[in-house]
Design a protein around this motif. Structure first.
Motif, mmCIF file in Angstrom:
data_model
loop_
_atom_site.group_PDB
_atom_site.id
_atom_site.type_symbol
_atom_site.label_atom_id
_atom_site.label_comp_id
_atom_site.label_asym_id
_atom_site.label_seq_id
_atom_site.Cartn_x
_atom_site.Cartn_y
_atom_site.Cartn_z
ATOM 1 N N ILE A 29 0.824 -1.207 0.000
ATOM 2 C CA ILE A 29 0.000 0.000 0.000
ATOM 3 C C ILE A 29 0.863 1.264 0.000
ATOM 4 O O ILE A 29 0.353 2.375 -0.131
ATOM 5 C CB ILE A 29 -0.972 0.019 1.195
ATOM 6 C CG1 ILE A 29 -0.219 -0.031 2.523
ATOM 7 C CG2 ILE A 29 -1.972 -1.132 1.078
ATOM 8 C CD1 ILE A 29 -1.131 0.122 3.749
ATOM 9 N N TYR A 34 -0.219 5.526 -5.793
ATOM 10 C CA TYR A 34 -1.536 4.907 -5.715
ATOM 11 C C TYR A 34 -2.296 5.421 -4.502
ATOM 12 O O TYR A 34 -1.715 5.700 -3.455
ATOM 13 C CB TYR A 34 -1.434 3.386 -5.637
ATOM 14 C CG TYR A 34 -1.099 2.732 -6.957
ATOM 15 C CD1 TYR A 34 0.152 2.149 -7.164
ATOM 16 C CD2 TYR A 34 -2.029 2.693 -7.998
ATOM 17 C CE1 TYR A 34 0.457 1.540 -8.373
ATOM 18 C CE2 TYR A 34 -1.723 2.088 -9.205
ATOM 19 C CZ TYR A 34 -0.482 1.518 -9.392
ATOM 20 O OH TYR A 34 -0.180 0.921 -10.584
ATOM 21 N N TRP A 36 -5.701 4.482 -2.021
ATOM 22 C CA TRP A 36 -6.514 3.352 -1.549
ATOM 23 C C TRP A 36 -7.812 3.945 -1.005
ATOM 24 O O TRP A 36 -7.800 4.650 0.001
ATOM 25 C CB TRP A 36 -5.750 2.548 -0.513
ATOM 26 C CG TRP A 36 -4.451 2.049 -1.105
ATOM 27 C CD1 TRP A 36 -3.246 2.679 -1.091
ATOM 28 C CD2 TRP A 36 -4.280 0.850 -1.861
ATOM 29 N NE1 TRP A 36 -2.321 1.942 -1.790
ATOM 30 C CE2 TRP A 36 -2.918 0.806 -2.265
ATOM 31 C CE3 TRP A 36 -5.116 -0.201 -2.218
ATOM 32 C CZ2 TRP A 36 -2.401 -0.245 -3.013
ATOM 33 C CZ3 TRP A 36 -4.590 -1.248 -2.967
ATOM 34 C CH2 TRP A 36 -3.247 -1.261 -3.354
ATOM 35 N N ARG A 99 -8.258 0.385 -5.385
ATOM 36 C CA ARG A 99 -7.015 1.095 -5.686
ATOM 37 C C ARG A 99 -7.268 2.045 -6.859
ATOM 38 O O ARG A 99 -7.829 1.646 -7.884
ATOM 39 C CB ARG A 99 -5.910 0.111 -6.048
ATOM 40 C CG ARG A 99 -4.534 0.778 -6.161
ATOM 41 C CD ARG A 99 -3.456 -0.215 -6.525
ATOM 42 N NE ARG A 99 -3.453 -0.528 -7.946
ATOM 43 C CZ ARG A 99 -2.444 -1.163 -8.567
ATOM 44 N NH1 ARG A 99 -1.390 -1.558 -7.865
ATOM 45 N NH2 ARG A 99 -2.509 -1.420 -9.863
#
Length: 120
Positions: A29, A34, A36, A99
């Motif tokens: 993560i 990215y 989440w 995601r």
């Protein structure tokens, strides 16, 4: 292979706090660039972006839910967490973690979702 799995109670009483966990596998993560996200879909309605946590740990929330929402992470377990306080039956929905590359609903991977019902 990237996989996301939501978990948590399926039934919450009004005024209580809804707590969900998203366990991510196949990618960290903390991987650069990215987000989440937590997304929910009430019965008969479209998906709603609730908020997200970035690869750096910064959080972003929907203005309509900001006062009741907290998103956090546990990097040691590769998990994303959601807390939604003061719930009402209107918070009944299927809750997903996903995601994304940007803030919003455009995801490339999403969990199967978990039904949460808020009783009055």
């Amino acid at each position: 292979q990237v996989q996301l799995q939501e978990s948590g109670p399926g039934l919450v009483k009004s005024s209580q706090t809804l707590s969900l966990t998203c366990t991510v596998s196949g990618v960290s993560i903390q991987t650069d660039f990215y987000y989440w996200a937590w997304i929910r879909q009430p019965p008969g309605k479209g998906p709603e972006w609730m908020g997200a946590i970035s690869w750096m740990g910064s959080t972003h929330y929907s203005p309509s839910l900001k006062s009741r929402t907290d998103i956090s992470r546990d990097t040691s377990k590769n998990q994303i967490k959601l807390q939604l306080s003061s719930v009402t039956p209107e918070d009944t929905a299927v809750y997903y973690c996903a995601r994304t590359r940007a803030l919003g609903l455009d995801y490339d991977y999403r969990g199967q979702g978990t039904q949460v019902t808020v009783s009055s």
